[in-house]
Design an enzyme around this catalytic site. Sequence first.
Site, PDB file in Angstrom:
ATOM      1  CE  LYS A  36      -0.680   0.037   4.971  1.00 31.27           C
ATOM      2  NZ  LYS A  36      -1.345  -0.746   6.018  1.00 31.27           N
ATOM      3  NE  ARG A 132      -5.892  -0.568  11.540  1.00 28.85           N
ATOM      4  CZ  ARG A 132      -4.960  -0.645  10.595  1.00 28.85           C
ATOM      5  NH1 ARG A 132      -4.183   0.386  10.340  1.00 28.85           N
ATOM      6  NH2 ARG A 132      -4.786  -1.760   9.916  1.00 28.85           N
TER       7      ARG A 132
HETATM    8  C1  LIG Z   1      -0.502  -1.616   6.481  1.00 29.58           C
HETATM    9  C2  LIG Z   1      -0.878  -2.916   7.030  1.00 29.58           C
HETATM   10  C3  LIG Z   1       0.086  -3.920   7.188  1.00 29.58           C
HETATM   11  C4  LIG Z   1       1.555  -3.699   6.885  1.00 29.58           C
HETATM   12  O1  LIG Z   1       2.113  -2.855   7.837  1.00 29.58           O
HETATM   13  P1  LIG Z   1       3.714  -2.620   7.910  1.00 29.58           P
HETATM   14  O2  LIG Z   1       3.904  -2.000   9.233  1.00 29.58           O
HETATM   15  O3  LIG Z   1       4.056  -1.742   6.778  1.00 29.58           O
HETATM   16  O4  LIG Z   1       4.340  -3.948   7.815  1.00 29.58           O
HETATM   17  C5  LIG Z   1      -0.319  -5.143   7.666  1.00 29.58           C
HETATM   18  N1  LIG Z   1      -1.608  -5.374   7.979  1.00 29.58           N
HETATM   19  C6  LIG Z   1      -2.571  -4.454   7.843  1.00 29.58           C
HETATM   20  C7  LIG Z   1      -3.968  -4.802   8.210  1.00 29.58           C
HETATM   21  C8  LIG Z   1      -2.240  -3.182   7.372  1.00 29.58           C
HETATM   22  O5  LIG Z   1      -3.201  -2.266   7.236  1.00 29.58           O
END
Ligand SMILES: *Cc1c(COP(=O)(O)O)cnc(C)c1O
Length: 377
Positions: A36, A132
């Site tokens: 993302k 969250r």
């Molecule tokens: C963004 C996200 C991740 C990845 O997070 P990082 O800290 O970049 O590894 C994993 N799981 C969810 C649900 C996310 O929104």
Amino acid sequence: MNMPRLEVDAGKISTNARLLGKQLGDRGMAVTGVTKATLGCPEIAAILLDAGLSGIGDSRIENIERMRAVLGGGPTLTLIRSPMLSQVDRVVRSADISFNTELAIITQLSAAAQRAGRTHGIVLMVELGDLREGIMPDDLERIVRPILTLPNIELKGIGTNLACLSGTTPDAVNMAALSALVGAIEETFSLTLAIVSGGNSANIDWAFKVEDHGRINDLRLGEAILFGREALNRNPIAGLHNDAFRLVAEIIEAKRKPTQPWGHIAQNAFGEIGKVADRGEISQAILALGRQDCDPAGLVPPAGMTILAASSDHLILDTGGSMPMIGDELAFGIDYTTLLRAMTSPFVEKAILACPASRTGRSELVSAAAFKQKANG
Ligand SMILES: *Cc1c(COP(=O)(O)O)cnc(C)c1O
């Protein structure tokens, strides 16, 4: 090439993905590469898959669709944010799996999957303290029961996400709680959960330092791969590159100027009233780079230089002992938030540079991906 320019070192990202994939694989965990922060960049997704990662996760359906168009039907693409009700048809069309917490949405995914003649995989997210997304643990069985009766929906597993909102740290206790929930669901409903997704880059310390990983067999990693850092204290991970990205911008003004503004001082463009220490005259440069291109707070300037301020389109630098020329390019290190904003800004040129040491294979894959993207319009 256009400016500002985000340069991506494909070789460094590939090395990071390979190393993490191997080290976590040795500990019984697959790695889902999270794209993302790269706006679902298909070329970067291709690099992660080529490095052996098990699949790609992204939080936006637009990104999943873009990657699907380029990468084809092979790789597993997971939507790692709960789908919007208004997007269920797009979700079942392009994502193999989505993360979910609401029965109302899963019911509509089932209807959409029937319309599309597809089966859609579901991973249920469980709340383990970060507040969250997540189903409260006590409610999990109550939501699993109706899901198992929904046509064209396959319950693939459960997962959790910590350290994103409240900083709740993944540890032996909450990870064991997730494993215990897996056992309970499997026993109650006589099924096997294929995916137990323990978390994100904040799980790195837990993954490397805790011996028993219970049932957790998947981690979703963005920052750890892209920046070679764990996400609890932003410590570098041994052996990984921390500098796969740089943001290059061009100097449009370079002058000696006083450090003190003059005239009556009120709010600036962002509602702030600055107080600046008087350091006399300095070498000040302006770069054509601003808040519309990146998050200036995440920029690391070249050695000896200091960022003084940033507006929408101007970045003001104290250039220290040196006085750069108009038209000079300066390269900045960046953090996760700046990557996110730079990838999202239409003003920033994206340049993926293949590492000379590992040019075979991957760069072919990257250029094949780019070619396919063109072919898809
Ligand atoms: C963004 C996200 C991740 C990845 O997070 P990082 O800290 O970049 O590894 C994993 N799981 C969810 C649900 C996310 O929104």
